[in-house]
Design an enzyme around this catalytic site. Structure first.
Site, PDB file in Angstrom:
ATOM      1  N   ASP A   1       0.857  -1.171   0.000  1.00  0.00           N
ATOM      2  CA  ASP A   1       0.000   0.000   0.000  1.00  0.00           C
ATOM      3  C   ASP A   1       0.907   1.240   0.000  1.00  0.00           C
ATOM      4  OD1 ASP A   1      -1.794   2.026   0.536  1.00  0.00           O
ATOM      5  OD2 ASP A   1      -2.888   0.918   2.060  1.00  0.00           O
TER       6      ASP A   1
ATOM      7  N   ASP B   1      -1.980   8.360  -3.554  1.00  0.00           N
ATOM      8  CA  ASP B   1      -3.215   9.088  -3.819  1.00  0.00           C
ATOM      9  C   ASP B   1      -3.647   9.882  -2.602  1.00  0.00           C
ATOM     10  OD1 ASP B   1      -3.815   6.863  -2.292  1.00  0.00           O
ATOM     11  OD2 ASP B   1      -5.784   6.543  -3.189  1.00  0.00           O
TER      12      ASP B   1
ATOM     13  N   ASP C   1      -8.054  -6.952   0.422  1.00  0.00           N
ATOM     14  CA  ASP C   1      -7.228  -7.042   1.629  1.00  0.00           C
ATOM     15  C   ASP C   1      -8.035  -6.469   2.775  1.00  0.00           C
ATOM     16  OD1 ASP C   1      -5.910  -4.281   2.835  1.00  0.00           O
ATOM     17  OD2 ASP C   1      -6.574  -4.051   0.764  1.00  0.00           O
TER      18      ASP C   1
ATOM     19  N   CYS D   1     -14.508 -26.558   8.864  1.00  0.00           N
ATOM     20  CA  CYS D   1     -13.159 -26.038   8.612  1.00  0.00           C
ATOM     21  C   CYS D   1     -12.107 -27.105   8.918  1.00  0.00           C
ATOM     22  CB  CYS D   1     -12.917 -24.798   9.475  1.00  0.00           C
ATOM     23  SG  CYS D   1     -11.271 -24.065   9.259  1.00  0.00           S
TER      24      CYS D   1
ATOM     25  N   CYS E   1      -8.790 -26.338   9.384  1.00  0.00           N
ATOM     26  CA  CYS E   1      -7.567 -25.728   9.927  1.00  0.00           C
ATOM     27  C   CYS E   1      -7.147 -26.433  11.219  1.00  0.00           C
ATOM     28  CB  CYS E   1      -7.792 -24.241  10.175  1.00  0.00           C
ATOM     29  SG  CYS E   1      -8.678 -23.846  11.696  1.00  0.00           S
TER      30      CYS E   1
ATOM     31  N   CYS F   1      -9.412 -25.971  14.297  1.00  0.00           N
ATOM     32  CA  CYS F   1     -10.708 -26.647  14.250  1.00  0.00           C
ATOM     33  C   CYS F   1     -10.587 -28.164  14.331  1.00  0.00           C
ATOM     34  CB  CYS F   1     -11.459 -26.254  12.979  1.00  0.00           C
ATOM     35  SG  CYS F   1     -12.046 -24.547  12.984  1.00  0.00           S
TER      36      CYS F   1
ATOM     37  N   HIS G   1      -7.227 -19.662  12.206  1.00  0.00           N
ATOM     38  CA  HIS G   1      -8.541 -20.101  11.737  1.00  0.00           C
ATOM     39  C   HIS G   1      -9.183 -19.053  10.833  1.00  0.00           C
ATOM     40  CE1 HIS G   1     -12.705 -21.239  11.484  1.00  0.00           C
ATOM     41  NE2 HIS G   1     -13.016 -20.045  11.978  1.00  0.00           N
TER      42      HIS G   1
END
Length: 378
Positions: A93, A147, A271, A309, A311, A314, A340
């Site tokens: 950014d 900007d 993002d 999930c 992950c 989990c 997670h």
């Protein structure tokens, strides 16, 4: 050898697209979600685990890294990729949003912005040229033009002036990028569309950016408090004003249902700090809506955070255990919740890509929204 930057659309469904961005450090599958690594780290995560969760690219920030540890130091230490041990693409950014939102501004003019650091009060100047120089020193793969952001509640005159200045700064950013030697030969640069919620201003901004020419185009100035309905109203026309054959990046978005709606409207990249910030404050995202693990009702809940999930959090631990960690202020709680949440976001992006490829995005989006809004456990 992989080209510097190549965007390929493999399938469409309505306005939505799925495809890949090919760069020297790897491919980025779109629609893509970029975990935010503001200060050279995705908070509470190791880079290898961010990648394991499905991320193809992460975001770093010019403003924060220029102040600490400094872009020059990162460059001396081998660049941002080596510094943080992330070997895939990084988008940086430009710092414009942080300058406007975090700093004690002292001067804003055609040259740029002179401001006081929120860390120690030291004075700095950030211009289009300096922003691009910092991103070059960091070794960014996708560089953002500098900007000027103003609130969507600003007067039409202020919005128009800020958009026009942003386009002049976009031209200077492009020129500074093109003068970047070897970095320019290996990186890409995105312009940022501004214009608040005004269709005419957004159209004028898009036309100016297209005339300059960029590798991709961001939609800036949204997700700053205008609400989802107003944001979607803008997204009903803003992506259509940008080139079809270039990636479209909606900056700072957002909640899972924001992302689904934006993908339906033709956005390719996102993002947001939400999954990591929420992970550190006890909120977990699930397919049935967000849940707050601080709530006492989870004290003896033996279910996983999200049964669908896969992950580590989990598949290994219960809501009761993570509730305990969160209430006790244990670091592991923030780590498991963050991992997670990032996996949830990447799973969502994978599901969106598959739905677009199969021509069933509308049914997927409707089912997702119905399930996600149906619990209300925040």
């Amino acid at each position: 050898m992989t080209s510097r930057f190549q965007f390929t659309i493999s399938a469409t469904d309505g306005k939505a697209r799925t495809g890949t961005i090919a760069m020297k450090r790897g491919e980025i599958r779109t629609p893509a979600f970029m975990p935010v690594g503001t200060a050279a780290t995705v908070k509470a995560m190791k880079p290898a685990d961010v990648r394991k969760g499905g991320a193809d690219i992460i975001l770093g920030n010019t403003y924060h890294l220029m102040l600490r540890p400094s872009a020059e130091r990162v460059a001396r230490l081998g660049g941002l990729h080596h510094f943080m041990q992330w070997d895939r693409p990084i988008l940086t950014d430009s710092g414009g949003y942080q300058v406007m939102s975090l700093s004690d501004l002292t001067k804003r003019d055609e040259n740029g912005v002179t401001f006081k650091s929120h860390l120690d009060g030291t004075r700095h100047t950030l211009s289009p040229e300096r922003s691009i120089e910092i991103q070059r020193l960091l070794g960014s793969d996708i560089v953002m033009a500098f900007d000027e952001l103003v609130p969507t509640t600003s007067t039409p005159e202020v919005q128009a002036a800020a958009m026009a200045r942003s386009m002049r700064w976009a031209k200077r950013s492009r020129e500074a990028f093109d003068g970047g030697g070897e970095h320019a030969e290996n990186a890409a640069i995105f312009g940022i569309q501004q214009g608040a919620l005004d269709q005419t201003l957004r159209g004028d901004s898009a036309a100016a950016l297209i005339d300059i020419g960029f590798d991709g185009y961001a939609i800036g100035g949204l997700a700053v408090g205008e609400g989802q309905e107003a944001m979607f109203g803008c997204l009903d026309f803003a992506p259509d004003q940008l080139p079809e054959d270039k990636p479209r990046y909606l900056m700072g978005v957002g909640k899972p249902d924001d992302i689904v709606g934006a993908v339906e409207r033709g956005v390719d990249m996102f993002d947001c700090v939400l999954p990591t910030r929420s992970g550190r404050t006890g909120q977990a995202f699930t397919r049935e809506g967000p849940i707050n693990l601080r709530n006492a009702k989870f004290g003896e809940d033996t279910a996983p955070l999200d049964p669908a999930c896969g992950c580590p959090a989990c598949t290994t631990w219960s809501r009761a255990y993570i509730h305990h960690l969160v209430r006790a202020g244990e670091i592991l709680g923030a780590m498991l919740m963050t991992e997670h949440n990032l996996c949830f976001y990447q799973d969502l992006m994978a599901d969106l890509r598959a739905a677009i490829s199969d021509g069933r995005l509308t049914s997927f989006a409707e089912a997702f929204r119905s399930a996600y809004a149906g619990v209300g456990k925040v």
